[in-house]
Design a protein around this motif. Structure first.
Motif, PDB file in Angstrom:
ATOM      1  N   ARG A 165       0.834  -1.261   0.016  1.00  0.00           N
ATOM      2  CA  ARG A 165      -0.068  -0.151  -0.083  1.00  0.00           C
ATOM      3  C   ARG A 165       0.789   1.237   0.115  1.00  0.00           C
ATOM      4  O   ARG A 165       0.421   2.590  -0.448  1.00  0.00           O
ATOM      5  CB  ARG A 165      -0.941  -0.110   1.170  1.00  0.00           C
ATOM      6  N   THR A 166       2.091   1.114   0.379  1.00  0.00           N
ATOM      7  CA  THR A 166       2.810   2.327   0.431  1.00  0.00           C
ATOM      8  C   THR A 166       4.526   1.935  -0.521  1.00  0.00           C
ATOM      9  O   THR A 166       4.747   0.478  -0.395  1.00  0.00           O
ATOM     10  CB  THR A 166       3.523   2.752   1.649  1.00  0.00           C
ATOM     11  N   ILE A 167       5.117   2.913  -1.029  1.00  0.00           N
ATOM     12  CA  ILE A 167       6.313   2.309  -1.715  1.00  0.00           C
ATOM     13  C   ILE A 167       7.465   2.087  -0.705  1.00  0.00           C
ATOM     14  O   ILE A 167       8.335   1.430  -1.037  1.00  0.00           O
ATOM     15  CB  ILE A 167       6.515   3.566  -2.550  1.00  0.00           C
ATOM     16  N   THR A 168       7.279   2.312   0.511  1.00  0.00           N
ATOM     17  CA  THR A 168       8.279   2.083   1.750  1.00  0.00           C
ATOM     18  C   THR A 168       7.930   0.855   2.490  1.00  0.00           C
ATOM     19  O   THR A 168       8.754   0.632   3.369  1.00  0.00           O
ATOM     20  CB  THR A 168       8.488   3.238   2.502  1.00  0.00           C
ATOM     21  N   ASP A 169       7.022   0.029   2.119  1.00  0.00           N
ATOM     22  CA  ASP A 169       6.566  -1.031   2.870  1.00  0.00           C
ATOM     23  C   ASP A 169       7.696  -2.140   2.680  1.00  0.00           C
ATOM     24  O   ASP A 169       7.875  -2.691   1.781  1.00  0.00           O
ATOM     25  CB  ASP A 169       5.213  -1.531   2.372  1.00  0.00           C
ATOM     26  N   ASN A 170       8.310  -2.265   4.008  1.00  0.00           N
ATOM     27  CA  ASN A 170       9.448  -3.189   3.828  1.00  0.00           C
ATOM     28  C   ASN A 170       9.092  -4.440   4.639  1.00  0.00           C
ATOM     29  O   ASN A 170       9.838  -5.024   5.129  1.00  0.00           O
ATOM     30  CB  ASN A 170      10.836  -2.733   4.117  1.00  0.00           C
ATOM     31  N   THR A 171       7.896  -4.661   5.067  1.00  0.00           N
ATOM     32  CA  THR A 171       7.454  -5.780   6.190  1.00  0.00           C
ATOM     33  C   THR A 171       6.464  -6.689   5.291  1.00  0.00           C
ATOM     34  O   THR A 171       6.497  -8.033   5.534  1.00  0.00           O
ATOM     35  CB  THR A 171       6.873  -5.224   7.404  1.00  0.00           C
TER      36      THR A 171
END
Length: 330
Positions: free
Chosen positions: A236-242
């Protein structure tokens, strides 16, 4: 003496020794005398524990791949940073930060050390665990000749420059594989390992949100419906790293041909997957794989894996046999 003469025979014999020292020291059942139960110990441990954590099969084949592409298949991916070396090791770079199972490798190594101290290399442990894990989860079997020795250098910058990136185009992939003696067909075959395993959103989020460097732009080579689904339900976001995403949705724990079908539908997760259909040559290889049987694919994949497992190996008097896979012998 007629023909090439005695001197010529001696020269040829010496050349044969040189060639043998480079390529001949890997062989099947290398530990038959020095540690006859070695391969059974590995196999038994894998068969006992991988069914409880089948996702590790994907990480072990990836660990083997990442190890072999940096300084050859020498176990360097296992080394921890130590103050004495002063440099960051391969473990810290982004491609390796999502590797798991190092403790699993350590436990296998401990069993081997208890049986035969200082005999079985960590590089061979990775190779055997990778193969046995894939077989245990229903994937292809391949031969693993052994006799690799462990390297003592692990450098983060070398890992970054040698491990093929998920954003590589076909030209970059071809160069990366060719540098390791692997051709385009082997590139397509080895990419088939993406039929199992998972990724995190940040490995491909630029394809969804920022493909041209401008927020809101998408990779046109990615199926728009698939992209919309990923944005709505996963990343849902470009920074989702999980958030975890299956590389082969619906079939990510089965070693089959569905990955190639997704690639043809423009639903490969990475740019490196999409790159496989940008060339008529690589696309034809995919068509051949899909038009053949699963057994044929397994056989070809097996040959490619055995070849990969021989990349720049250290044998004979090169390297060492690490007692602890995470630390160079003192």
């Amino acid at each position: 003496m007629s023909g090439i003469g005695y001197f010529g025979i001696v020269v040829l014999a010496l050349l044969g020794l040189v060639v043998g020292s480079v390529h001949g020291d890997l062989r099947m059942n290398y530990y038959a005398r020095s540690c006859p139960n070695a391969e059974k110990i590995v196999q038994d441990y894998v068969k006992r524990h991988i069914p409880n954590a089948p996702g590790l099969a994907a990480t072990f084949i990836r660990m083997h791949f990442h190890d072999c592409f940096v300084r050859g298949c020498d176990g360097s991916v296992l080394l921890n940073f130590t103050a004495s070396t002063g440099n960051q090791t391969e473990k810290v770079v982004v491609p390796n930060q999502t590797l798991r199972g190092f403790d699993f490798i350590d436990r296998v190594k401990s069993l081997l050390e208890a049986e035969c101290p200082g005999v079985v290399s960590c590089a061979d442990v990775i190779s055997l665990v990778a193969r046995d894990s894939i077989v245990t989860t229903g994937g292809p079997f391949w031969r693993v000749p052994t006799g690799r020795r462990d390297g003592s250098i692990s450098n983060a910058s070398e890992a970054l420059s040698n491990i093929p990136a998920p954003f590589f185009n076909l030209s970059a992939l071809q160069t990366s594989f060719a540098n390791k003696g692997l051709d385009l067909r082997e590139l397509v075959l080895l990419s088939g390992a993406h039929t199992i395993g998972i990724s995190i959103c940040t490995s491909f989020a630029n394809r969804l949100y920022n493909f041209t460097g401008v927020l809101g732009t998408q990779d046109p080579s990615l199926d728009s419906e698939y992209a919309a689904n990923l944005i709505a339900n996963k990343c849902r976001t470009i920074t989702d790293n999980t958030t975890i995403v299956e590389m082969d949705p619906g079939s990510f724990r089965t070693f089959d041909l569905s990955y190639y079908r997704l690639v043809l539908k423009r639903r490969g997760l990475f740019q490196s997957d999409a790159a496989l259909i940008t060339s008529s040559t690589t696309r034809s290889y995919i068509d051949q794989i899909l038009n053949g049987s699963l057994e044929n694919f397994f056989a070809e994949f097996a040959r490619a894996m055995e070849k990969m497992g021989r990349i720049e190996v250290k044998t004979g008097s090169q390297g060492e046999i690490r007692r602890n896979c995470a630390v160079v012998n003192s």
